[in-house]
Design a protein around this motif. Structure first.
Motif, PDB file in Angstrom:
ATOM      1  N   LEU A  60       0.920  -1.345  -0.076  1.00 37.88           N
ATOM      2  CA  LEU A  60       0.133   0.042  -0.026  1.00 37.88           C
ATOM      3  C   LEU A  60       0.863   1.408   0.134  1.00 37.88           C
ATOM      4  CD1 LEU A  60      -2.805  -1.014   2.791  1.00 37.88           C
ATOM      5  CD2 LEU A  60      -3.136  -1.066   0.044  1.00 37.88           C
ATOM      6  N   PHE A  61       2.130   1.064   0.453  1.00 33.75           N
ATOM      7  CA  PHE A  61       3.167   2.209   0.457  1.00 33.75           C
ATOM      8  C   PHE A  61       3.974   2.499  -0.586  1.00 33.75           C
ATOM      9  CE2 PHE A  61       1.497   1.334   4.762  1.00 33.75           C
ATOM     10  CZ  PHE A  61       1.444   2.734   5.195  1.00 33.75           C
ATOM     11  N   PHE A  62       3.644   1.566  -1.456  1.00 34.31           N
ATOM     12  CA  PHE A  62       4.694   1.442  -2.816  1.00 34.31           C
ATOM     13  C   PHE A  62       4.653   2.706  -3.737  1.00 34.31           C
ATOM     14  CE2 PHE A  62       5.703   0.286  -7.335  1.00 34.31           C
ATOM     15  CZ  PHE A  62       6.931  -0.278  -7.132  1.00 34.31           C
ATOM     16  N   LYS A  63       3.461   3.413  -3.562  1.00 36.90           N
ATOM     17  CA  LYS A  63       3.270   4.376  -4.464  1.00 36.90           C
ATOM     18  C   LYS A  63       4.216   5.831  -3.814  1.00 36.90           C
ATOM     19  CE  LYS A  63      -0.906   5.605  -1.823  1.00 36.90           C
ATOM     20  NZ  LYS A  63      -2.329   5.847  -2.095  1.00 36.90           N
ATOM     21  N   TYR A  64       4.708   5.391  -2.354  1.00 35.13           N
ATOM     22  CA  TYR A  64       5.470   6.689  -2.166  1.00 35.13           C
ATOM     23  C   TYR A  64       6.904   6.247  -2.118  1.00 35.13           C
ATOM     24  CZ  TYR A  64       1.076   7.599   0.360  1.00 35.13           C
ATOM     25  OH  TYR A  64      -0.230   7.932   0.696  1.00 35.13           O
ATOM     26  N   ARG A  65       7.339   5.516  -3.044  1.00 31.63           N
ATOM     27  CA  ARG A  65       8.887   5.204  -3.123  1.00 31.63           C
ATOM     28  C   ARG A  65       9.556   6.139  -3.563  1.00 31.63           C
ATOM     29  NH1 ARG A  65       6.096   3.166  -7.459  1.00 31.63           N
ATOM     30  NH2 ARG A  65       6.929   3.135  -9.719  1.00 31.63           N
ATOM     31  N   TYR A  66       9.093   6.875  -4.425  1.00 36.30           N
ATOM     32  CA  TYR A  66       9.931   8.106  -5.281  1.00 36.30           C
ATOM     33  C   TYR A  66       9.869   9.408  -3.847  1.00 36.30           C
ATOM     34  CZ  TYR A  66       9.195   6.023  -9.741  1.00 36.30           C
ATOM     35  OH  TYR A  66       9.158   5.016 -10.658  1.00 36.30           O
ATOM     36  N   LEU A  67       9.106   9.673  -3.390  1.00 36.33           N
ATOM     37  CA  LEU A  67       8.864  10.512  -2.195  1.00 36.33           C
ATOM     38  C   LEU A  67      10.010  10.054  -1.132  1.00 36.33           C
ATOM     39  CD1 LEU A  67       7.852  13.038  -0.770  1.00 36.33           C
ATOM     40  CD2 LEU A  67       5.973  11.569   0.084  1.00 36.33           C
ATOM     41  N   ASN A  68       9.833   8.716  -0.977  1.00 37.80           N
ATOM     42  CA  ASN A  68      11.011   8.128   0.019  1.00 37.80           C
ATOM     43  C   ASN A  68      12.297   8.279  -0.282  1.00 37.80           C
ATOM     44  OD1 ASN A  68       8.928   7.428   2.219  1.00 37.80           O
ATOM     45  ND2 ASN A  68       8.746   5.362   1.220  1.00 37.80           N
TER      46      ASN A  68
END
Length: 233
Positions: A60-68
């Motif tokens: 569910l948090f894969f979409k935040y990978r670039y932000l991370n």
């Protein structure tokens, strides 16, 4: 023979005393029975509900990978999100990453301050009626005690799961209050995450502005130097 006769007399005497006091014994027994029934009938009923709680799926948090990635790079370049002076004190554990473990830990810590449940309970009609005659300090203490009836229980073993539990006189109402408290906690966690990201973004902007100012000053100095060189020539 006399000993047997003596024992029979003693037993007879005991039974005779018990028989003579039978109404007293019956009265005492009935009194305690009545008290027990009264206590059970008039004491408020409470129900305890417990269910398991666990971290969400990491996908569910894969979409935040670039932000991370941006957060991680920025955290390495700008420790404490203010300047680069503390780079030697940097530690990987200081990096804030948006993933299931981080958000879950923030959720647990946020809920355990009881502020969300205190707010939810203060809006409840049942609680309002219970604390209406108390002063402000007593109301605050009473709300805290009621809020502590809603718990997140830490697992005793690594293989165990977290649990949420509440004690309330009405199961449906207790579940509704708990859900509202959990939802409000999630909202506050979301606000905390956004605040962290905004603070980091502001820090990066300030650092970039400082770098830009330094470059402009250096460029201006170079232009002046070139003018002096040309004038000398």
């Amino acid at each position: 023979m006399n000993q047997v006769h003596s024992e029979e007399i003693d037993l007879y005497s005991i039974f005779e005393k018990l028989w003579n006091g039978k109404w007293k014994i019956i009265s005492i027994t009935f009194f305690f029975f009545l008290m027990s029934v009264t206590y059970i009938f008039f004491s408020p009923k409470t129900f305890k509900v417990t269910t398991e709680l666990q971290e969400s799926n990491e996908d569910l948090f894969f979409k935040y990978r670039y932000l991370n990635e941006i957060i991680e790079i920025s955290s390495r370049l700008f420790p404490n999100h203010t300047n680069m002076d503390n780079f030697e004190n940097y530690s990987p554990k200081d990096i804030f990453i948006i993933n299931t473990s981080t958000v879950f830990e923030m959720f647990i810590n946020e809920f355990r301050d009881y502020q969300e449940m205190i707010f939810i309970l203060s809006q409840n009609d049942y609680i309002k009626n219970k604390i209406k005659n108390l002063n402000d300090e007593e109301k605050r203490k009473s709300l805290i005690n009621y809020a502590k009836k809603f718990n997140i229980i830490k697992p005793r073993k690594k293989t165990d799961l977290w649990k949420i539990s509440f004690n309330w006189h009405d199961v449906d109402e207790g579940a509704l209050l708990f859900n509202r408290g959990l939802n409000l906690t999630l909202i506050n966690v979301r606000k905390s995450v956004l605040k962290k990201i905004n603070n980091l973004a502001k820090s990066i902007d300030l650092i970039n502005q400082r770098e830009k100012s330094l470059l402009n000053a250096q460029l201006l100095a170079n232009k002046k130097l070139n003018k002096l060189i040309n004038a000398k020539k």
